[in-house]
Scaffold this motif. Structure first.
Motif, PDB file in Angstrom:
ATOM      1  N   ILE A  46       1.886 -38.915  -9.833  1.00  0.00           N
ATOM      2  CA  ILE A  46       1.993 -40.340 -10.189  1.00  0.00           C
ATOM      3  C   ILE A  46       3.432 -40.812  -9.996  1.00  0.00           C
ATOM      4  CG2 ILE A  46       1.842 -42.022 -12.068  1.00  0.00           C
ATOM      5  CD1 ILE A  46      -0.889 -41.238 -11.094  1.00  0.00           C
ATOM      6  N   ARG A  47       4.387 -39.999 -10.381  1.00  0.00           N
ATOM      7  CA  ARG A  47       5.801 -40.383 -10.249  1.00  0.00           C
ATOM      8  C   ARG A  47       6.187 -40.648  -8.795  1.00  0.00           C
ATOM      9  NH1 ARG A  47       9.948 -38.238 -14.392  1.00  0.00           N
ATOM     10  NH2 ARG A  47       8.751 -37.878 -16.301  1.00  0.00           N
ATOM     11  N   THR A  48       5.598 -39.893  -7.872  1.00  0.00           N
ATOM     12  CA  THR A  48       5.957 -40.100  -6.463  1.00  0.00           C
ATOM     13  C   THR A  48       5.317 -41.347  -5.868  1.00  0.00           C
ATOM     14  OG1 THR A  48       4.080 -38.840  -5.582  1.00  0.00           O
ATOM     15  CG2 THR A  48       6.075 -37.600  -6.115  1.00  0.00           C
ATOM     16  N   GLY A  49       4.310 -41.890  -6.556  1.00  0.00           N
ATOM     17  CA  GLY A  49       3.603 -43.051  -6.028  1.00  0.00           C
ATOM     18  C   GLY A  49       2.473 -42.700  -5.083  1.00  0.00           C
ATOM     19  N   ALA A  50       2.210 -41.391  -4.905  1.00  0.00           N
ATOM     20  CA  ALA A  50       1.182 -40.962  -3.955  1.00  0.00           C
ATOM     21  C   ALA A  50      -0.231 -41.286  -4.445  1.00  0.00           C
ATOM     22  CB  ALA A  50       1.309 -39.462  -3.693  1.00  0.00           C
ATOM     23  N   PHE A  51      -0.426 -41.297  -5.784  1.00  0.00           N
ATOM     24  CA  PHE A  51      -1.740 -41.564  -6.359  1.00  0.00           C
ATOM     25  C   PHE A  51      -1.611 -42.500  -7.551  1.00  0.00           C
ATOM     26  CE2 PHE A  51      -1.944 -37.486  -4.249  1.00  0.00           C
ATOM     27  CZ  PHE A  51      -3.124 -37.571  -3.514  1.00  0.00           C
ATOM     28  N   LYS A  52      -2.690 -43.226  -7.839  1.00  0.00           N
ATOM     29  CA  LYS A  52      -2.674 -44.199  -8.938  1.00  0.00           C
ATOM     30  C   LYS A  52      -3.434 -43.729 -10.177  1.00  0.00           C
ATOM     31  CE  LYS A  52      -2.178 -48.381  -6.127  1.00  0.00           C
ATOM     32  NZ  LYS A  52      -2.785 -49.698  -5.767  1.00  0.00           N
ATOM     33  N   HIS A  53      -4.569 -43.084  -9.965  1.00  0.00           N
ATOM     34  CA  HIS A  53      -5.418 -42.659 -11.085  1.00  0.00           C
ATOM     35  C   HIS A  53      -5.902 -41.233 -10.849  1.00  0.00           C
ATOM     36  CE1 HIS A  53      -6.131 -47.178 -11.079  1.00  0.00           C
ATOM     37  NE2 HIS A  53      -5.498 -46.934 -12.220  1.00  0.00           N
ATOM     38  N   ILE A  54      -5.404 -40.307 -11.672  1.00  0.00           N
ATOM     39  CA  ILE A  54      -5.746 -38.894 -11.514  1.00  0.00           C
ATOM     40  C   ILE A  54      -6.543 -38.426 -12.721  1.00  0.00           C
ATOM     41  CG2 ILE A  54      -4.850 -36.556 -11.221  1.00  0.00           C
ATOM     42  CD1 ILE A  54      -2.371 -37.757  -9.911  1.00  0.00           C
ATOM     43  N   LEU A  55      -7.675 -37.805 -12.444  1.00  0.00           N
ATOM     44  CA  LEU A  55      -8.532 -37.257 -13.488  1.00  0.00           C
ATOM     45  C   LEU A  55      -8.128 -35.804 -13.733  1.00  0.00           C
ATOM     46  CD1 LEU A  55     -11.067 -37.756 -15.286  1.00  0.00           C
ATOM     47  CD2 LEU A  55     -12.451 -36.993 -13.332  1.00  0.00           C
ATOM     48  N   VAL A  56      -7.675 -35.513 -14.960  1.00  0.00           N
ATOM     49  CA  VAL A  56      -7.274 -34.149 -15.330  1.00  0.00           C
ATOM     50  C   VAL A  56      -8.300 -33.612 -16.314  1.00  0.00           C
ATOM     51  CG1 VAL A  56      -5.485 -32.683 -16.322  1.00  0.00           C
ATOM     52  CG2 VAL A  56      -4.835 -34.725 -15.015  1.00  0.00           C
ATOM     53  N   ILE A  57      -8.910 -32.494 -15.963  1.00  0.00           N
ATOM     54  CA  ILE A  57     -10.017 -31.938 -16.749  1.00  0.00           C
ATOM     55  C   ILE A  57      -9.708 -30.499 -17.154  1.00  0.00           C
ATOM     56  CG2 ILE A  57     -12.504 -31.461 -16.770  1.00  0.00           C
ATOM     57  CD1 ILE A  57     -12.652 -33.286 -14.206  1.00  0.00           C
ATOM     58  N   GLY A  58     -10.088 -30.167 -18.386  1.00  0.00           N
ATOM     59  CA  GLY A  58     -10.147 -28.770 -18.820  1.00  0.00           C
ATOM     60  C   GLY A  58     -11.586 -28.495 -19.195  1.00  0.00           C
ATOM     61  N   ALA A  59     -12.208 -27.500 -18.580  1.00  0.00           N
ATOM     62  CA  ALA A  59     -13.628 -27.225 -18.838  1.00  0.00           C
ATOM     63  C   ALA A  59     -13.867 -25.724 -18.872  1.00  0.00           C
ATOM     64  CB  ALA A  59     -14.505 -27.874 -17.768  1.00  0.00           C
ATOM     65  N   GLU A  60     -14.631 -25.275 -19.857  1.00  0.00           N
ATOM     66  CA  GLU A  60     -14.895 -23.840 -19.979  1.00  0.00           C
ATOM     67  C   GLU A  60     -16.316 -23.559 -20.443  1.00  0.00           C
ATOM     68  OE1 GLU A  60     -12.761 -21.787 -18.896  1.00  0.00           O
ATOM     69  OE2 GLU A  60     -10.768 -22.646 -19.216  1.00  0.00           O
ATOM     70  N   VAL A  61     -16.907 -22.526 -19.849  1.00  0.00           N
ATOM     71  CA  VAL A  61     -18.136 -21.928 -20.360  1.00  0.00           C
ATOM     72  C   VAL A  61     -17.853 -20.442 -20.542  1.00  0.00           C
ATOM     73  CG1 VAL A  61     -20.556 -21.369 -19.906  1.00  0.00           C
ATOM     74  CG2 VAL A  61     -19.674 -23.640 -19.333  1.00  0.00           C
TER      75      VAL A  61
END
Length: 334
Positions: free
Chosen positions: A130-145
Motif C-alpha cells: 500500500i505504501r508504494t501505491g502499487a495496490f489500493k485494497h489488499i485482503l489479508v487472511i489468517g485461516a487454519e484447520v
C-alpha cells in the motif's frame, strides 16, 4: 521506490466452525480433564470443522464480512495475502481457492507460511504494498484447520488440546488521515531451533515423503517442546512490543489495547506482567477458540471491537510468536 501512501485497516471479519469441542468432550477421547487443560492453557473449548467446512470456506466467510465492513465489494480487492500452516491441499495454496470463492480473477494471491506469526507477516507485506501505491485494497487472511491433522489420543494430548479451527481477515487500504493508520510492523525469525515445534512428515525432504513406519511413530502429527516454546515466547514477544514502542516513540500508557496471538493464556498473562500492562488493556479469547494459529489475532481483534474494547482511533498493538521460530508486532490506530 518512494513511499507514496500510508495504510490502514478498513474492515475486519471472522468465521469459526459451528462445532464446539469442550474440554469435557476431549476427556472422552483421551486421558485428560477439564481442570488439567484450563490450568496449563486457559482453554475451555475450541471449534473444529465438520464435513464440508474447510480453510477456504472459513476464509471466504471471514473475507466477505471484512469486505462488507470496509464498505467495499469483492471486486474492489486487488490482492489477496493468505497465511496458513494448514492449506487445504499441498498445492496450489489456499489463496486461489478463496479468490475463486469470492468470484475474483487475475488478482495476485500470495500464500505465506509463518505459522502463528503469519497474520502479522501478512499485514507487514500489505502495508509495504500500500505504501508504494502499487495496490489500493489488499485482503489479508489468517485461516487454519488444525483438527483434521491432530493426534486425538492420550499420546498426542499435550498438543491436541491446544488447537482450534477458524479464520480472520482484514482489508488493508490507503489511510486518509493520521487518526486511522498502520504505524509500523516488526517481523523476525530464527531457525536455529525450528524442530522444537514442527510436523516432520509428510515431507519432500524424505524419500518417500510418508512411510508406514513414520506414521506408526506418529511423526505425521505436530510435536512441541512446550518448555522451550514458552521460554522463547515470553522473551521474544516483550522484545517485539518494545521495538514498536521505541520506533513510534510510545509509552506503555499510550497503548489502548493489546491483541496477542492466542497460543496459551499463561504465556499472554506473563507477557503482560513482564511489561507492566494492566490486564484490562489486553484482550484474550483463547478460552473459547483455542489456538487458531494465523487466524487468532484477527479473530481476537474482531471480538475486541465487537465488545467495544477497541474504538476508532484507538492505538492497538498486535504481537505474536510461533513456529519457525517467528515473532513480530504491529502497531496501528484503528
Amino acid at each position: 521506490m518512494a513511499m507514496l501512501h500510508r495504510s490502514r485497516v478498513l474492515g475486519i471479519g471472522m468465521s469459526v466452525p459451528g462445532r464446539i469441542v469442550s474440554n469435557h468432550d476431549l476427556a472422552k477421547m483421551m486421558e485428560t480433564t477439564n481442570e488439567w487443560i484450563i490450568e496449563r492453557t486457559g482453554i475451555e473449548e475450541r471449534r473444529w470443522v465438520s464435513e464440508g467446512e474447510t480453510g477456504t470456506t472459513l476464509a471466504t466467510a471471514a473475507s466477505k464480512q471484512a469486505i462488507e465492513r470496509a464498505g467495499l465489494t469483492p471486486r474492489d480487492i486487488d490482492m489477496i495475502i493468505l497465511a496458513t500452516l494448514s492449506p487445504d491441499f499441498n498445492f496450489p495454496g489456499t489463496g486461489v481457492f478463496v479468490q475463486r470463492s469470492l468470484g475474483l480473477k487475475e488478482i495476485p494471491c500470495i500464500d505465506i507460511r509463518q505459522q502463528c506469526t503469519g497474520f502479522i507477516y501478512g499485514l507487514s507485506i500489505a502495508d509495504a504494498y500500500i505504501r508504494t501505491g502499487a495496490f489500493k485494497h489488499i485482503l489479508v487472511i489468517g485461516a487454519e484447520v488444525h483438527s483434521t491433522g491432530l493426534d486425538i489420543s492420550t499420546s498426542g494430548r499435550d498438543v491436541t488440546v491446544l488447537f482450534g479451527d477458524g479464520a480472520g481477515a482484514v482489508v488493508v487500504g490507503r489511510a486518509t488521515d493520521e487518526a486511522h493508520m498502520i504505524l509500523s510492523t516488526h517481523i523476525h525469525a530464527d531457525g536455529s531451533e525450528a524442530e522444537i515445534l514442527w510436523t516432520e512428515y509428510p515431507a519432500s525432504a524424505r524419500h518417500p515423503r510418508l512411510t508406514v513406519e513414520a506414521m506408526a511413530e506418529r511423526k505425521h502429527y505436530p510435536v512441541m517442546n512446550g518448555k522451550r516454546v514458552f521460554k522463547h515466547a515470553v522473551t521474544r514477544m516483550p522484545a517485539a512490543i518494545m521495538e514498536g514502542m521505541v520506533t513510534n516513540n510510545l509509552k506503555l500508557a499510550d497503548i489502548d489495547m493489546m491483541i496477542p496471538h492466542q497460543a496459551n493464556l499463561r504465556i499472554n498473562q506473563m507477557v503482560g506482567q513482564m511489561i507492566g500492562l494492566p490486564p484490562e488493556r489486553m484482550h484474550n479469547n483463547i478460552q473459547k477458540y483455542g489456538n487458531t494459529t494465523a487466524a487468532s489475532i484477527p479473530i481476537c481483534m474482531h471480538e475486541a471491537i465487537e465488545l467495544g474494547k477497541i474504538k476508532p482511533g484507538n492505538l492497538v498493538c498486535l504481537v505474536a510468536f510461533g513456529a519457525g521460530l517467528t515473532w513480530g508486532s504491529a502497531f496501528l490506530r484503528y
